[in-house]
Design an enzyme around this catalytic site. Structure first.
Site, mmCIF file in Angstrom:
data_model
loop_
_atom_site.group_PDB
_atom_site.id
_atom_site.type_symbol
_atom_site.label_atom_id
_atom_site.label_comp_id
_atom_site.label_asym_id
_atom_site.label_seq_id
_atom_site.Cartn_x
_atom_site.Cartn_y
_atom_site.Cartn_z
ATOM 1 N N HIS A 83 -31.296 -30.214 -24.919
ATOM 2 C CA HIS A 83 -32.021 -30.317 -26.334
ATOM 3 C C HIS A 83 -33.297 -29.619 -26.220
ATOM 4 O O HIS A 83 -34.095 -29.846 -26.913
ATOM 5 C CB HIS A 83 -32.306 -31.859 -26.609
ATOM 6 N N ASN A 156 -27.344 -38.260 -32.107
ATOM 7 C CA ASN A 156 -26.610 -37.373 -32.028
ATOM 8 C C ASN A 156 -25.787 -37.007 -33.326
ATOM 9 O O ASN A 156 -25.844 -38.061 -34.014
ATOM 10 C CB ASN A 156 -25.522 -36.758 -31.053
HETATM 11 FE FE1 HDE Z 1 -30.209 -37.549 -24.101
HETATM 12 N N1 HDE Z 1 -31.765 -36.715 -22.940
HETATM 13 N N2 HDE Z 1 -29.398 -38.050 -22.560
HETATM 14 N N3 HDE Z 1 -28.813 -37.994 -25.267
HETATM 15 N N4 HDE Z 1 -30.922 -36.735 -25.692
HETATM 16 C C1 HDE Z 1 -32.649 -35.959 -23.571
HETATM 17 O O1 HDE Z 1 -34.869 -36.154 -22.957
HETATM 18 C C2 HDE Z 1 -30.021 -38.289 -21.178
HETATM 19 C C3 HDE Z 1 -27.494 -38.870 -24.594
HETATM 20 C C4 HDE Z 1 -30.492 -36.945 -26.997
HETATM 21 O O2 HDE Z 1 -35.624 -34.271 -29.739
HETATM 22 C C5 HDE Z 1 -33.908 -35.484 -22.640
HETATM 23 O O3 HDE Z 1 -36.986 -35.660 -23.907
HETATM 24 C C6 HDE Z 1 -29.158 -39.100 -20.188
HETATM 25 C C7 HDE Z 1 -26.777 -39.345 -25.633
HETATM 26 C C8 HDE Z 1 -31.389 -36.155 -27.807
HETATM 27 O O4 HDE Z 1 -36.821 -34.581 -28.082
HETATM 28 C C9 HDE Z 1 -33.344 -36.298 -21.178
HETATM 29 C C10 HDE Z 1 -28.010 -39.318 -20.794
HETATM 30 C C11 HDE Z 1 -27.174 -39.025 -26.599
HETATM 31 C C12 HDE Z 1 -32.564 -35.551 -27.063
HETATM 32 C C13 HDE Z 1 -31.995 -37.047 -21.821
HETATM 33 C C14 HDE Z 1 -28.145 -38.606 -22.433
HETATM 34 C C15 HDE Z 1 -28.620 -38.407 -26.354
HETATM 35 C C16 HDE Z 1 -32.066 -36.007 -25.935
HETATM 36 C C17 HDE Z 1 -33.950 -34.298 -22.327
HETATM 37 C C18 HDE Z 1 -26.786 -39.800 -20.483
HETATM 38 C C19 HDE Z 1 -26.987 -39.423 -28.298
HETATM 39 C C20 HDE Z 1 -33.500 -34.502 -27.744
HETATM 40 C C21 HDE Z 1 -35.475 -33.981 -22.914
HETATM 41 C C22 HDE Z 1 -26.918 -41.357 -19.842
HETATM 42 C C23 HDE Z 1 -27.100 -40.896 -28.568
HETATM 43 C C24 HDE Z 1 -34.681 -35.538 -27.960
HETATM 44 C C25 HDE Z 1 -35.786 -35.537 -23.139
HETATM 45 C C26 HDE Z 1 -35.619 -34.659 -28.847
HETATM 46 C C27 HDE Z 1 -32.981 -35.631 -24.747
HETATM 47 C C28 HDE Z 1 -31.199 -37.793 -20.753
HETATM 48 C C29 HDE Z 1 -27.093 -39.113 -23.345
HETATM 49 C C30 HDE Z 1 -29.428 -37.777 -27.376
HETATM 50 C C31 HDE Z 1 -33.272 -35.878 -19.884
HETATM 51 C C32 HDE Z 1 -29.559 -39.228 -18.962
HETATM 52 C C33 HDE Z 1 -25.548 -40.363 -25.570
HETATM 53 C C34 HDE Z 1 -31.276 -36.127 -29.486
HETATM 54 O O5 HDE Z 1 -34.252 -37.651 -21.030
#
Ligand code: HDE
Length: 703
Positions: A83, A156
């Site tokens: 992201h 999302n």
């Molecule tokens: Fe994320 N995800 N994600 N994700 N995600 C990040 O956090 C992660 C997942 C989502 O505008 C990271 O600040 C893991 C689902 C958004 O700043 C990180 C898993 C959904 C954003 C991270 C998921 C999301 C992130 C990278 C699996 C929808 C952007 C930078 C368990 C419900 C937020 C940060 C923004 C961002 C990890 C799966 C949505 C690395 C480990 C499911 C919208 O922490």
């Protein structure tokens, strides 16, 4: 001091002078307007470093130069690991009366109280400098600054996810990002490593259906849905628990681009969607969403033929309808991209009393990941003190120090309990069992006790039935787009056994789909891959459609109409059309071969909003050609004009035209259909309508 040789005539308080080397200096003696160093020292010369002699070496002593370059050298922070590319906006949330019934959270109690929000939309796979319109899932993250602290809703634009367990996330992300050895492709899933991993991951197939659908080509952030994905809990004032799935529904309806359009948009304007967000807010056409919940109790949860803790599953809206509980409006663009959009730090673990987690193993992994990643990205445990992240309700605790500590806490005791800080102003904070956050005592879904084991429950085993449900629920045009997207992506896969493996999975989803894709690849359909649970034909869910779905409403509101004019165009016709479009809530944009304008029929000059060569029709939702005979025959020889019309037709948009514009329509290969009109009310209706998908089969070979 440089010799003063010229004085600015503009009304600014600055005098502009030219130095001996020809460089410009903006100088002032006005109070409060001085350039300073970070130590507050006023700077006399911001154009010349300190040298030993005018042509001599630069001196290390120059603390002004050193500080400026030092700060510049460290301007970048690590981009988000996923992201990375995104844009944000401020706004507010207002609850409906229904909300308080489900949750005691303060933000849901009073419809007259607005809670400030900051939203960041993003793509997933591309780096921060990639484009806005790849085929990709969009992040939809909302920070609520509630009176009880921060609630981060990090969702999302698709209601399911690729995996069921957080332990797989690094593999998924490695596979989809640019390939480790080659360093490309950027912001694209159409490559070997992604499909290799997907072919070996049956649980991803439902999400893959959504990913290959038009959902990943949103026309605008304002025209896409948002989802919380996981099942959450809402806790009411009596401590009763309701399970919920969160939904954001856009007021502007759902709209996507055609793939060819998205590709061309990426080249013509890599910032298309952030510009669109900025411009909508700038002109007062504020993007708005309704927040809704699918609410259900434990008994209902236990009755589903899937597990509500499994993030690869939806609850069809036909089974549990969405109840609206509030609305969100985005009405202010950030003042500074870095300070706000880049430094905003979302953590799904930030919740307020009245909202709670479930045992979804994907969610549980996220609760660790986001806090951890902010430390890497923002470099300090004090990232919560940055203005964009700071709680608007009081923050009082005994956490101390750390990099870049901004607070100056008072008092001797920096621990709790203590008896040294006396009662009174400086007594320091203490626990509050009444207002404090208390975790819901769960005895329900997913027994809280058990043996320690690495195991997926059997209730997570059906990976294909909902993928089938999704594909079969779509409109025919969407199905064709989805199948064609699979053909496109797999055609970019160079390793043949990877394609075969994906096809083997697709048969389980839908044999007809697998056949269409295999045909598009000119390959044989292989035997189906084994399934852990029987694949079932579930009742269809038309609510998942974009085309002909519940959010596909004809309207001109918020839609852009590109009006092509040239020398000789009729000013009255232009005036009439632009005002009608404006009255209907649309956005007319005048496009001419030269931005300075066109010389109209009556000899007057009408300024244009955009130059034709820099404004392809992919930027608008429909086009109107207000051309004279002379203008049309001139533009029929201009490739940008022909392409403008050809693309509008190919992207299934409405085209309104004066009779005189016919030579240009002919040159662009436009064939008559319902979407091709004159410039009367029929055009307004056509422009407000959805795209002309019936036109598509005669224009391109879809799978
Ligand atoms: Fe994320 N995800 N994600 N994700 N995600 C990040 O956090 C992660 C997942 C989502 O505008 C990271 O600040 C893991 C689902 C958004 O700043 C990180 C898993 C959904 C954003 C991270 C998921 C999301 C992130 C990278 C699996 C929808 C952007 C930078 C368990 C419900 C937020 C940060 C923004 C961002 C990890 C799966 C949505 C690395 C480990 C499911 C919208 O922490």
């Amino acid at each position: 001091m440089p010799e003063e040789i010229s004085v600015a005539t503009d009304p600014t308080p600055y005098e502009t002078t030219t130095g001996p080397g020809g460089e410009l200096h903006q100088q002032t003696t006005a109070d409060g307007a001085h350039l300073t160093t970070n130590q507050g020292i006023v700077i006399a010369d911001n154009q010349n470093s300190l040298k030993a002699g005018a042509r001599g070496p630069t001196l290390l002593e120059d603390f002004i130069l050193r500080e400026k370059i030092f700060h510049f050298d460290h301007e970048r922070i690590p981009e988000r690991v996923v992201h990375a590319r995104g844009t944000g906006a401020h706004g507010y949330f207002e609850p409906y009366p229904a909300a308080a019934h489900y949750s005691k959270a303060a933000l849901f109690q009073d419809p007259s109280v607005q809670t400030p929000v900051f939203v960041r939309f993003s793509t997933v796979a591309g780096g921060a400098g990639s484009v806005d319109t790849p085929r990709d899932v969009r992040g939809f993250a909302v920070k609520f600054y509630t009176s009880e602290g921060i609630w981060d809703f990090v969702g999302n634009n698709i209601p399911v996810f690729f995996i069921q367990d957080a332990i797989k996330f690094p593999d998924l992300v490695h596979a989809v990002k640019m390939e480790a050895d080659k360093g490309y492709p950027q912001a694209a899933s159409a490559h070997d490593t992604f499909w290799d991993w997907i072919g070996l991951m049956p649980e991803a197939m439902h999400m893959v259906m959504w990913q290959m659908s038009d959902r990943t080509l949103p026309r605008s952030f304002a025209t896409m849905q948002g989802f919380g994905i996981h099942t959450f809990r809402l806790i009411d004032a009596d401590g009763q628990n309701t399970f919920v799935k969160f939904h954001w529904k856009p007021k502007a309806g759902l709209q996507s681009q055609i793939w060819d359009e998205a590709v061309k948009t990426a080249g013509a304007d890599p910032d298309f969607q952030r510009r669109d967000l900025f411009e909508r807010i700038d002109r007062g056409d504020y993007p708005e969403w309704e927040l809704g919940v699918q609410a259900f109790d434990e008994e209902t949860a236990n009755g589903f033929d899937f597990d509500v803790l499994d993030s690869t599953k939806i609850i069809p809206e036909e089974i549990v309808p969405v109840t609206p509980i509030g609305r969100m409006v985005l009405d202010r663009y950030p003042d500074n991209f870095f300070a706000e959009t880049e430094q905003v730090a979302f953590c799904p673990g930030n919740i307020v009393p009245g909202i709670d987690f479930t045992n979804d193993p994907l969610l549980q992994g996220r609760l660790f990941s986001y806090l951890d990643t902010q430390l890497k990205r923002l470099g300090s445990t004090n990232f919560h003190q940055l203005p964009i992240n700071a709680s608007r309700s009081p923050v009082n605790n005994f956490q101390r120090d750390g990099h870049m500590q901004r607070n100056v806490p008072k008092g001797r005791a920096n621990y709790e309990p203590n008896s040294l800080n006396r009662i009174g102003e400086e007594a320091g904070p203490r626990e509050c069992p009444v207002r404090g956050y208390s975790t819901y005592v769960a005895q329900d879904v997913g027994a809280e006790q058990g043996d320690k084991l690495r195991m997926r429950p059997e209730s997570f085993a059906d990976h294909y039935s909902q993928a089938r449900l999704f594909f079969r629920s779509l409109d025919k045009a969407e199905q064709a787009h989805l199948a064609s997207a699979l053909v496109f992506e797999l055609s970019k896969v160079g390793v043949e056994h990877v394609r075969v493996q994906v096809l083997a999975n697709l048969i389980n989803v839908d044999p007809e789909l697998a056949g269409r894709v295999a045909d598009g690849l000119n390959m044989d359909v292989p035997p189906a891959s084994p399934t852990a649970a029987p694949v079932r034909d579930l009742d269809l869910s038309p609510a998942v459609r974009i085309i002909n779905g519940p959010l596909d409403e004809p309207t001109l509101e918020g839609r852009a109409v590109g009006i092509l004019i040239a020398d000789g165009s009729d000013g009255d016709a232009i005036e009439a059309l632009t005002s009608k479009i404006g009255d209907a809530g649309g956005k007319p944009i005048l496009i001419a071969p030269k931005v300075g304008g066109a010389k109209l029929k009556d000899g007057s000059l009408l300024k244009a909003d955009a130059q034709l060569a820099g404004f392809p029709s992919v930027f608008v939702d429909s086009i109107a050609l207000i051309l004279s005979e002379e203008g049309a025959s001139m533009l029929a020889k201009e490739a940008a004009a022909v392409q403008f019309v050809m693309d509008a037709f190919g992207h299934l948009k409405a085209i309104g035209a004066t009779e005189a514009a016919q030579p240009l329509l002919d040159k662009a290969g436009v064939e008559k259909d319902e979407g091709i009109t004159d410039l009367g009310d029929r055009f307004l209706a056509a422009a407000g309508s959805r795209r002309y998908f019936d036109r598509e089969p005669s224009l391109r070979m879809l799978a």
